[in-house]
Design an enzyme around this catalytic site. Structure first.
Site, PDB file in Angstrom:
ATOM      1  N   TYR A 174      96.885 -52.714  32.323  1.00 23.31           N
ATOM      2  CA  TYR A 174      97.648 -52.356  33.533  1.00 23.31           C
ATOM      3  C   TYR A 174      96.686 -51.900  34.629  1.00 23.31           C
ATOM      4  CZ  TYR A 174     100.837 -49.697  36.575  1.00 23.31           C
ATOM      5  OH  TYR A 174     101.532 -49.201  37.655  1.00 23.31           O
ATOM      6  N   SER A 209      98.395 -49.382  42.356  1.00 23.58           N
ATOM      7  CA  SER A 209      98.497 -48.087  41.669  1.00 23.58           C
ATOM      8  C   SER A 209      97.148 -47.387  41.787  1.00 23.58           C
ATOM      9  CB  SER A 209      98.806 -48.300  40.176  1.00 23.58           C
ATOM     10  OG  SER A 209      98.647 -47.094  39.454  1.00 23.58           O
TER      11      SER A 209
END
Ligand SMILES: NC(=O)c1ccc[n+]([C@@H]2O[C@H](COP(=O)([O-])OP(=O)(O)OC[C@H]3O[C@@H](n4cnc5c(N)ncnc54)[C@H](OP(=O)(O)O)[C@@H]3O)[C@@H](O)[C@H]2O)c1
Length: 281
Positions: free
Chosen positions: A179, A162
């Site tokens: 995350y 990401s």
């Protein structure tokens, strides 16, 4: 004159066998669709659920109805956060295949919320699936990948990380700190494994998406004010669509990318380069 043999096949995947984790929906399903259009012989999807709107069965059914494809999709359900499930998955694949050309480590989990009250279970889940399981998945599939790779056309591992792995996207009420750290670790896994497995004719790269509407992203998109605002903030004035994922994944798995190893390619319209939401906290 330059020598570029078989240029017409440079960005094709004809005859390839691929396995995609988290292939039942979202970015994994976009990738599976693209692989079949690019000529892949077999695309194996894996995720936990078989039935229902988001399960594997509906994905396989839709993929096998795509027009003008030569290959086929099939599903093997597995929870890849569990090492014994990855071992079972390999055994299932080996029942029909002696080698694997492409492994896409796409399945991931996200958690967002305030820093002070972060439940420990959320950090365990995110780190387990986004880091440890990717390491084990690649490690346990290495013999099958090694059987497929050659000096001129190596087997491919692509990790879906990401843009959150290279910047600080969200802190505060909708913070995604763990995350974000897990995705930085995923990119660094790709670099380390690229060097480890390069000599065995396997390349490893990561693709770092920005926002693409999906089951995983939609909650965060809503809590950040919805699609329109996020589209406005992106330099390209939109979010990601299926063909954006298709382009980069087919490229990285094609012969055209045979010498790209240990790279992270952001696919985000340039969104990571803007200050974004952080300026509003
Ligand atoms: N969408 C975005 O904006 C965006 C942006 C940056 C990065 N990403 C990354 O892209 C990847 C795919 O995300 P997505 O947006 O496509 O999400 P998604 O639509 O929610 O899909 C996630 C997939 O992973 C599977 N999965 C979840 N836990 C699993 C487990 N333990 N074992 C096996 N499969 C599992 C899910 O199926 P089951 O629930 O049935 O297992 C599903 O197939 C993730 O790594 C995510 O972090 C997404």
């Amino acid at each position: 004159m330059s020598d570029i043999p078989d240029f017409q096949d440079l960005f094709r995947l004809d005859g390839k066998v691929a396995l995609i984790t988290g292939g039942s929906r979202g970015l994994g399903l976009h990738t599976a669709t693209a692989f079949l259009y690019a000529g892949a012989k077999k695309v194996i999807l894996t995720s936990r659920k078989s039935g229902g709107t988001y399960g594997l069965n509906q994905a396989v059914e839709r993929l096998n109805k795509l027009p003008n494809i030569k290959g086929r999709a099939l599903a093997i359900p597995a929870d890849i956060s569990k090492t014994e499930e990855i071992q079972r998955l390999v055994k299932e694949v080996q029942k029909t295949e002696s080698k694997l050309d492409i492994l896409v480590a796409n399945a991931g989990a996200a958690w967002g919320g305030p820093f002070d009250t972060t439940p420990d279970a959320s950090t365990v889940k995110v780190l387990d699936l986004n880091v440890r399981s990717i390491f084990n998945l690649i490690r346990i599939f290495t013999p099958l990948l090694e059987a497929a790779g050659t000096l001129s056309d190596p087997a491919r591992v692509v990790i879906v990380s990401s843009t959150a792995g290279s910047h600080v996207p969200h802190v505060g009420e909708h913070g995604t700190i763990v995350y974000s750290a897990s995705k930085a670790a995923a990119d660094h896994l790709a670099r380390n494994i690229a060097v480890e497995l390069g000599p065995r004719h396997i390349t490893t790269n990561s693709v770092a998406p920005g926002f693409f509407p999906s089951k995983l992203a939609n909650g965060l998109i809503e809590s950040l004010g919805g699609l329109e605002g996020l589209e406005r903030e992106n330099p390209r004035r939109r979010l990601g669509v299926a063909s954006d994922m298709a382009g980069v994944m087919v490229f990285l798995c094609s012969r055209g990318a045979a010498w790209i190893n240990g790279a992270t390619i952001p696919v985000d319209g340039g969104g990571r380069l803007t200050a974004g939401r952080l300026s509003k906290l």
